[in-house]
Design a protein around this motif. Structure first.
Motif, short mmCIF file in Angstrom:
data_model
loop_
_atom_site.label_atom_id
_atom_site.label_comp_id
_atom_site.label_asym_id
_atom_site.label_seq_id
_atom_site.Cartn_x
_atom_site.Cartn_y
_atom_site.Cartn_z
N ALA A 1 1.07 -1.35 0.11
CA ALA A 1 -0.16 0.07 -0.11
C ALA A 1 0.93 1.41 0.03
O ALA A 1 2.55 1.40 0.39
CB ALA A 1 -1.15 -0.62 1.09
N ALA A 2 0.56 2.69 -0.49
CA ALA A 2 0.82 3.60 -0.97
C ALA A 2 -0.09 4.40 -0.38
O ALA A 2 -1.40 4.92 -0.82
CB ALA A 2 1.57 3.58 -1.76
N ASP A 3 0.33 5.97 -0.44
CA ASP A 3 0.35 7.27 0.52
C ASP A 3 0.95 8.10 0.41
O ASP A 3 2.26 7.99 0.64
CB ASP A 3 -0.86 6.38 2.03
N PHE A 4 -0.06 9.33 0.42
CA PHE A 4 1.29 10.60 0.38
C PHE A 4 0.71 10.92 1.76
O PHE A 4 2.61 12.21 2.65
CB PHE A 4 1.10 11.92 -0.11
N VAL A 5 0.61 10.77 2.53
CA VAL A 5 0.43 11.00 4.14
C VAL A 5 0.64 10.02 5.14
O VAL A 5 0.96 8.84 4.87
CB VAL A 5 -1.20 10.82 4.68
N ASN A 6 1.87 9.96 5.89
CA ASN A 6 2.27 8.85 6.79
C ASN A 6 1.65 8.34 7.84
O ASN A 6 0.50 8.36 8.84
CB ASN A 6 3.21 9.60 8.18
N LYS A 7 0.53 7.64 7.73
CA LYS A 7 0.06 5.98 8.43
C LYS A 7 0.44 4.86 8.62
O LYS A 7 -0.76 3.97 9.47
CB LYS A 7 -1.80 6.20 6.85
N GLN A 8 1.67 4.90 8.67
CA GLN A 8 2.58 3.72 9.69
C GLN A 8 1.36 2.35 9.15
O GLN A 8 1.02 1.63 8.17
CB GLN A 8 2.31 4.26 11.39
N LEU A 9 1.35 1.76 10.24
CA LEU A 9 0.87 0.65 9.46
C LEU A 9 -1.24 0.69 9.85
O LEU A 9 -2.04 -0.16 10.13
CB LEU A 9 0.83 -0.97 11.27
N ALA A 10 -1.23 1.70 9.63
CA ALA A 10 -3.44 2.03 9.74
C ALA A 10 -3.75 1.02 8.44
O ALA A 10 -2.93 1.19 7.64
CB ALA A 10 -3.38 3.36 9.96
N ARG A 11 -4.92 0.92 8.40
CA ARG A 11 -5.58 -0.14 7.63
C ARG A 11 -5.98 1.70 6.32
O ARG A 11 -6.09 0.99 5.27
CB ARG A 11 -6.79 -0.81 7.74
N TYR A 12 -5.83 2.54 6.13
CA TYR A 12 -6.41 3.10 5.32
C TYR A 12 -5.28 3.77 4.76
O TYR A 12 -5.99 5.15 4.37
CB TYR A 12 -7.33 4.23 6.33
N TYR A 13 -4.46 3.24 3.85
CA TYR A 13 -3.64 3.42 2.66
C TYR A 13 -4.58 4.11 1.21
O TYR A 13 -5.86 3.33 1.22
CB TYR A 13 -2.82 3.19 2.70
N ASP A 14 -4.35 5.16 0.62
CA ASP A 14 -5.10 5.36 -0.36
C ASP A 14 -4.48 4.34 -1.87
O ASP A 14 -6.11 3.70 -2.28
CB ASP A 14 -4.56 6.55 -1.16
N TYR A 15 -3.15 3.55 -1.99
CA TYR A 15 -3.24 3.02 -3.16
C TYR A 15 -3.09 1.66 -2.49
O TYR A 15 -2.40 1.71 -1.65
CB TYR A 15 -2.94 3.65 -3.95
N TRP A 16 -3.76 0.74 -3.28
CA TRP A 16 -3.65 -1.37 -2.89
C TRP A 16 -3.45 -1.61 -3.74
O TRP A 16 -3.35 -1.37 -5.43
CB TRP A 16 -4.75 -1.46 -2.39
N GLY A 17 -1.96 -3.09 -3.77
CA GLY A 17 -2.21 -3.77 -4.69
C GLY A 17 -3.50 -4.95 -4.35
O GLY A 17 -4.06 -5.05 -3.74
N GLN A 18 -3.62 -6.05 -5.90
CA GLN A 18 -4.18 -7.12 -5.58
C GLN A 18 -3.79 -7.93 -4.29
O GLN A 18 -4.53 -9.00 -4.55
CB GLN A 18 -3.96 -7.15 -7.22
N GLY A 19 -2.88 -8.03 -3.85
CA GLY A 19 -2.15 -9.04 -2.99
C GLY A 19 -1.52 -10.69 -3.89
O GLY A 19 -1.50 -10.69 -4.77
N THR A 20 -1.06 -10.40 -3.13
CA THR A 20 0.05 -11.85 -3.20
C THR A 20 -0.02 -13.11 -2.02
O THR A 20 0.21 -12.34 -1.07
CB THR A 20 1.73 -12.05 -3.57
N GLN A 21 0.06 -14.40 -2.55
CA GLN A 21 -0.84 -15.27 -1.50
C GLN A 21 0.82 -16.03 -1.42
O GLN A 21 2.06 -16.30 -1.71
CB GLN A 21 -1.62 -16.47 -2.00
N VAL A 22 0.98 -16.09 0.20
CA VAL A 22 2.27 -16.71 0.72
C VAL A 22 1.54 -17.83 1.63
O VAL A 22 0.42 -17.70 2.69
CB VAL A 22 2.75 -15.63 1.96
N THR A 23 2.24 -19.37 1.54
CA THR A 23 1.29 -19.98 2.07
C THR A 23 2.60 -21.09 3.21
O THR A 23 3.50 -21.40 2.01
CB THR A 23 0.83 -21.25 0.82
N VAL A 24 3.03 -21.07 4.35
CA VAL A 24 3.83 -21.55 4.90
C VAL A 24 3.01 -23.20 5.58
O VAL A 24 2.22 -23.39 6.32
CB VAL A 24 3.94 -20.63 6.30
N SER A 25 4.00 -24.17 5.61
CA SER A 25 3.50 -25.57 6.19
C SER A 25 4.34 -26.14 6.73
O SER A 25 5.68 -25.74 6.21
CB SER A 25 2.94 -25.81 4.80
#
Length: 120
Positions: free
Chosen positions: A96-120
Motif C-alpha cells: 500500500a502507498a499514501d502521501f500521508v504517513n499512516k504507518q500500520l493503519a489500514r486506510y492507505y489510499d492505494y493498494w495492490g491486488q495481493g500475493t499469496q504466501v503459504t507456509v507449511s
C-alpha cells in the motif's frame, strides 16, 4: 494512474524465506509512505511493516526481527524480506502507498491486488 503490483509469493516450508516485491508506477516511491499488510484466513487485514519517505521503518510485533521492509528508489519498488517463516504467516500479502504517513493503519489510499504466501 497509480498502480501497485505485488509478486514473489508462493509456498514455503516453515523456517524458510521469501522476498515479496511491489512494483510501483504512476508515482515515485521515494516520496511516498509505503507499507505491507497481510490478511490471514478468517482475520482482518493487518499492517505488518511500513517505511516512510526517509527510510524509517515500523514493524508489527508479530514480524519484528524476522521481516525487513525496504525500498529501491531506482527501480521504484518496495520489498519485504521474510525470514524464519511460520505457518501463522500464511495469508494474502498486500502493499500500500499514501502521501500521508499512516504507518500500520489500514486506510492507505492505494493498494495492490495481493500475493499469496503459504507456509507449511
Amino acid at each position: 494512474h497509480v498502480q501497485l503490483v505485488e509478486s514473489g509469493g508462493g509456498s514455503v516450508q516453515a523456517g524458510g524465506s521469501l522476498r515479496l516485491s511491489c512494483a510501483a508506477s504512476g508515482f515515485t516511491v521515494s516520496r511516498y509512505y509505503m507499507a505491507w499488510f497481510r490478511q490471514r484466513p478468517g482475520q482482518e487485514r493487518e499492517g505488518i511493516a511500513a517505511i516512510d519517505s526517509g527510510g524509517m521503518t515500523t514493524y508489527a510485533y508479530s514480524v519484528s526481527g524476522r521481516f525487513v521492509v525496504s525500498k529501491d528508489n531506482d527501480n521504484n519498488t518496495l520489498y519485504l524480506q521474510m525470514n524464519s517463516l511460520k505457518p501463522d504467516d500464511t495469508g494474502m500479502y498486500f502493499c500500500a502507498a499514501d502521501f500521508v504517513n499512516k504507518q500500520l493503519a489500514r486506510y492507505y489510499d492505494y493498494w495492490g491486488q495481493g500475493t499469496q504466501v503459504t507456509v507449511s
